[in-house]
Design an enzyme around this catalytic site. Structure first.
Site, PDB file in Angstrom:
ATOM      1  N   LYS A  44       0.834  -1.214   0.000  1.00  0.00           N
ATOM      2  CA  LYS A  44       0.000   0.000   0.000  1.00  0.00           C
ATOM      3  C   LYS A  44       0.871   1.268   0.000  1.00  0.00           C
ATOM      4  O   LYS A  44       1.910   1.319   0.669  1.00  0.00           O
ATOM      5  CB  LYS A  44      -0.894  -0.039   1.244  1.00  0.00           C
ATOM      6  CG  LYS A  44      -1.931   1.069   1.327  1.00  0.00           C
ATOM      7  CD  LYS A  44      -2.850   0.828   2.514  1.00  0.00           C
ATOM      8  CE  LYS A  44      -3.850   1.948   2.698  1.00  0.00           C
ATOM      9  NZ  LYS A  44      -4.797   1.673   3.787  1.00  0.00           N
ATOM     10  N   SER A 119      -9.476   2.028   2.650  1.00  0.00           N
ATOM     11  CA  SER A 119      -8.530   2.791   1.859  1.00  0.00           C
ATOM     12  C   SER A 119      -7.502   1.936   1.116  1.00  0.00           C
ATOM     13  O   SER A 119      -6.801   2.430   0.236  1.00  0.00           O
ATOM     14  CB  SER A 119      -7.793   3.774   2.769  1.00  0.00           C
ATOM     15  OG  SER A 119      -6.973   3.106   3.706  1.00  0.00           O
ATOM     16  N   SER A 143     -10.194  -0.284   6.529  1.00  0.00           N
ATOM     17  CA  SER A 143      -9.410  -0.067   5.309  1.00  0.00           C
ATOM     18  C   SER A 143      -8.818  -1.328   4.685  1.00  0.00           C
ATOM     19  O   SER A 143      -8.411  -1.307   3.525  1.00  0.00           O
ATOM     20  CB  SER A 143      -8.297   0.943   5.569  1.00  0.00           C
ATOM     21  OG  SER A 143      -8.857   2.223   5.755  1.00  0.00           O
TER      22      SER A 143
END
Length: 226
Positions: A44, A119, A143
């Site tokens: 990420k 996210s 997330s």
């Protein structure tokens, strides 16, 4: 190659991590083969990788190239994994979608009319699209769990500070709920293998604030699915 094809369709990869080939050559010379030997892993955006930016989806961070790998990336490498791409997130990461003004909107590979969730949406889209088999996301309020759900994947939000959060760019927020890094994949066995690999001596040495408790295989095997 797969990752390139997937990101062309759904816009989930923001950067390719250089030095993958060198790392593979280094691994081949190592006597000890780590638990994640040779596995390419997607990361990420906000997790620091040496020589790359952790933008958080915000323009103001674009000039800040990171000088070191975060603890989790160091541990992945020591276990033989090859971090190969960084993936998209929503601006500031506090969002259930996945778009920002730098890299644009990430789509859901199962249905491009839908969001991949956020996210860790770039991770969800890349893994669901077949461009990665294992990825590292993060979760404060869903997330990892939301994109895993939206993209039909398995994801784990570990207990706070189970995995070192050191050198991740989301420290700009002071949150009452502890955020945590965790794995995303297509099956539970991959999540378990990743956790087992991460909860090692190297992790506990690099970040002494992480409780030195190894992965408990017996607890996992005892757990009855509801």
């Amino acid at each position: 190659g797969e990752a390139l094809e997937v990101t062309r369709e759904v816009n989930c990869v923001i950067d390719f991590i250089h030095g993958c080939e060198d790392q593979l050559q280094k691994l081949k010379k190592q006597k000890e083969k780590g638990l994640l030997y040779g596995i390419p892993i997607s990361i990420k955006d906000h997790i620091n990788c040496k020589g790359h930016v952790s933008s958080g989806g915000m323009v103001k961070f674009l000039g800040q190239v990171k000088e070191d790998d975060s603890v989790i990336v160091q541990v992945l490498k020591s276990q033989g994994a090859i971090p190969f791409v960084k993936t998209n997130i929503p601006q500031t990461m506090i969002n259930y979608d996945c778009s920002n003004l730098i890299f644009g909107q990430t789509l859901n590979p199962l249905n491009p009319q839908k969001s991949p969730g956020g996210s860790s949406g770039g991770e969800g889209a890349l893994i669901a699209g077949g461009g990665s088999i294992l990825g590292i996301g993060s979760d404060v309020a869903g997330s990892i769990r939301l994109p895993s759900s939206f993209c039909g994947l398995c994801g784990l939000k570990p207990t706070g500070n189970r995995i070192s959060p050191s050198a991740c760019s989301d420290r700009t927020f002071v949150l009452a709920v502890t955020g945590s890094l965790g794995p995303m994949a297509r099956d539970v066995d991959s999540l378990a293998l990743c956790m087992k690999a991460l909860l090692c001596e190297e992790m506990f040495r690099l970040d002494p604030t992480v409780p030195p408790i190894p992965f408990d295989e017996e607890v996992r095997l005892r757990g009855n699915p509801m």
